[in-house]
Scaffold this motif. Structure first.
Motif, PDB file in Angstrom:
ATOM      1  N   UNK A  80       0.824  -1.220   0.000  1.00 44.79           N
ATOM      2  CA  UNK A  80       0.000   0.000   0.000  1.00 44.79           C
ATOM      3  C   UNK A  80       0.852   1.261   0.000  1.00 44.79           C
ATOM      4  N   UNK A  81       1.902   1.269   0.826  1.00 43.46           N
ATOM      5  CA  UNK A  81       2.794   2.441   0.881  1.00 43.46           C
ATOM      6  C   UNK A  81       3.550   2.619  -0.438  1.00 43.46           C
ATOM      7  N   UNK A  82       3.953   1.493  -1.039  1.00 44.95           N
ATOM      8  CA  UNK A  82       4.672   1.576  -2.316  1.00 44.95           C
ATOM      9  C   UNK A  82       3.798   2.224  -3.386  1.00 44.95           C
ATOM     10  N   UNK A  85       3.446   5.916  -2.714  1.00 47.42           N
ATOM     11  CA  UNK A  85       4.705   6.589  -3.072  1.00 47.42           C
ATOM     12  C   UNK A  85       4.771   6.783  -4.590  1.00 47.42           C
ATOM     13  N   UNK A  86       4.495   5.725  -5.329  1.00 48.42           N
ATOM     14  CA  UNK A  86       4.613   5.768  -6.789  1.00 48.42           C
ATOM     15  C   UNK A  86       3.618   6.748  -7.413  1.00 48.42           C
ATOM     16  N   UNK A  87       2.356   6.662  -6.988  1.00 51.51           N
ATOM     17  CA  UNK A  87       1.341   7.570  -7.539  1.00 51.51           C
ATOM     18  C   UNK A  87       1.652   9.016  -7.143  1.00 51.51           C
ATOM     19  N   UNK A  88       2.106   9.208  -5.916  1.00 54.60           N
ATOM     20  CA  UNK A  88       2.397  10.553  -5.438  1.00 54.60           C
ATOM     21  C   UNK A  88       3.597  11.145  -6.185  1.00 54.60           C
ATOM     22  N   UNK A  89       4.605  10.320  -6.442  1.00 62.11           N
ATOM     23  CA  UNK A  89       5.765  10.764  -7.217  1.00 62.11           C
ATOM     24  C   UNK A  89       5.339  11.161  -8.636  1.00 62.11           C
ATOM     25  N   UNK A  90       4.487  10.345  -9.246  1.00 61.00           N
ATOM     26  CA  UNK A  90       4.004  10.647 -10.599  1.00 61.00           C
ATOM     27  C   UNK A  90       3.156  11.911 -10.607  1.00 61.00           C
ATOM     28  N   UNK A 159      -3.314   3.147 -12.823  1.00 60.30           N
ATOM     29  CA  UNK A 159      -2.311   4.192 -13.006  1.00 60.30           C
ATOM     30  C   UNK A 159      -2.464   4.848 -14.381  1.00 60.30           C
ATOM     31  N   UNK A 160      -2.554   4.039 -15.420  1.00 56.87           N
ATOM     32  CA  UNK A 160      -2.689   4.578 -16.779  1.00 56.87           C
ATOM     33  C   UNK A 160      -3.966   5.422 -16.883  1.00 56.87           C
ATOM     34  N   UNK A 178      -7.082   7.456  -6.801  1.00 57.12           N
ATOM     35  CA  UNK A 178      -6.774   6.081  -7.219  1.00 57.12           C
ATOM     36  C   UNK A 178      -5.800   5.447  -6.239  1.00 57.12           C
ATOM     37  N   UNK A 179      -4.766   6.202  -5.839  1.00 60.28           N
ATOM     38  CA  UNK A 179      -3.764   5.670  -4.912  1.00 60.28           C
ATOM     39  C   UNK A 179      -4.407   5.291  -3.583  1.00 60.28           C
ATOM     40  N   UNK A 180      -5.251   6.176  -3.066  1.00 68.59           N
ATOM     41  CA  UNK A 180      -5.885   5.917  -1.774  1.00 68.59           C
ATOM     42  C   UNK A 180      -6.764   4.675  -1.843  1.00 68.59           C
TER      43      UNK A 180
END
Lengths: 191, 191
Positions: A80-82, A85-90, A159-160, A178-180
């Motif tokens: 979940x954290x990964x 992190x990924x969505x937030x970075x993008x 993500x896409x 989406x991340x949440x």
């Protein structure tokens, strides 16, 4: 900083222009002009022209995003954290670019399928690489192989899609939501 | 069958060509030629040219997909079944078209943002319409308003992303997998 060789610079420039403006709207003239490569050398570097350069640009973009996915697992402690992190970075990159730098593959993929088999193959390979990298990350967190594959598919599609919505709405909200939602669901996933 | 008026025919043709080939690769000449509209009348019908026609094509495509979302809830008995029906219907259309008829909005949206504010607004409105239609469907199935909104966002992003993947992979598998995963998660959603 070592000088980037002109051929490499052309690939980097192409990846950026395709990400921002798409494949159709980016002419060969624009690619050469922006990269600063000497006109005479471009045919030598890329005898296959725009399509060859396009394939290499997609391969570069694909590898860059895969590294970000790896970093998202390396920098965090759970699936979940990964994902957060990924969505937030993008989202940060998209926002910083004035909502211009969306997915480096999606626009090009949609514009070139089924017209260019080489471009489609490169785009499909980039998406597969991302899917496999997510799956490997989930497996590294202890998820069962099949469950990890399922989640990798889900996360990739989300993500896409969320990146399309974020770009069109000029807002990071779709990525945040989406991340949440994905992270919350992942917490209740069987290991 | 009543004859379709030439102006309407141009919008229908534009929606189909943009869906298949994108906005950039579809010239005004191609739009007029394929629709069969008399050249002399096109300027009269669409004084705003390709952009005006593009906005109306996106509005038409947006309304068509919203009707499909409504049908998916009308034809089934639960949120999960509705999602399965909708994704499966979309997969069928994509497959039947030889994997050419992807999302009628995504390609155009990515190609025209931020260059054309009118096109971006039309694309964002189509996506919002789909999101609201999913949310209304979920609420009609008894889901809480906030939960319905969250799921509508998730389903929309998954749908857009899975359709990109399906088109590029020339396979309905990404749509099937997304539908199964989302439907399973929906079954454990709080009402």
């Amino acid at each position: 900083m070592p000088k980037v060789p002109p051929r490499t610079q052309m690939v980097i420039t192409a990846a950026r222009l395709f990400q921002r403006n798409g494949y159709c709207a980016t002419s060969w003239r624009k690619l050469v002009g922006t990269s600063g490569a000497p006109w005479g050398s471009t045919q030598h570097y890329f005898p296959g022209g725009k399509e060859q350069l396009g394939v290499e640009a997609i391969e570069l973009a694909g590898a860059n995003v895969a590294r970000l996915i790896e970093a998202s697992f390396a920098n965090t402690g759970s699936p979940g954290e990964a994902i957060q992190w990924f969505f937030s970075n993008s989202a940060g990159r998209l926002s910083k670019s004035g909502f211009r730098d969306g997915c480096p593959v999606t626009t090009v993929a949609l514009e070139t399928v089924p017209g260019s088999r080489r471009m489609s193959t490169a785009c499909a390979a980039a998406f597969s690489l991302w899917r496999d990298t997510f799956a490997r990350g989930f497996i590294g967190c202890g998820l069962d192989h099949g469950v990890a594959q399922d989640w990798a598919n889900t996360v990739l599609a989300s993500f896409i899609g969320a990146l399309v919505l974020a770009r069109v709405q000029q807002s990071i909200e779709p990525l945040d939501r989406a991340a949440t939602h994905v992270s919350l669901s992942l917490r209740s996933a069987p290991a």
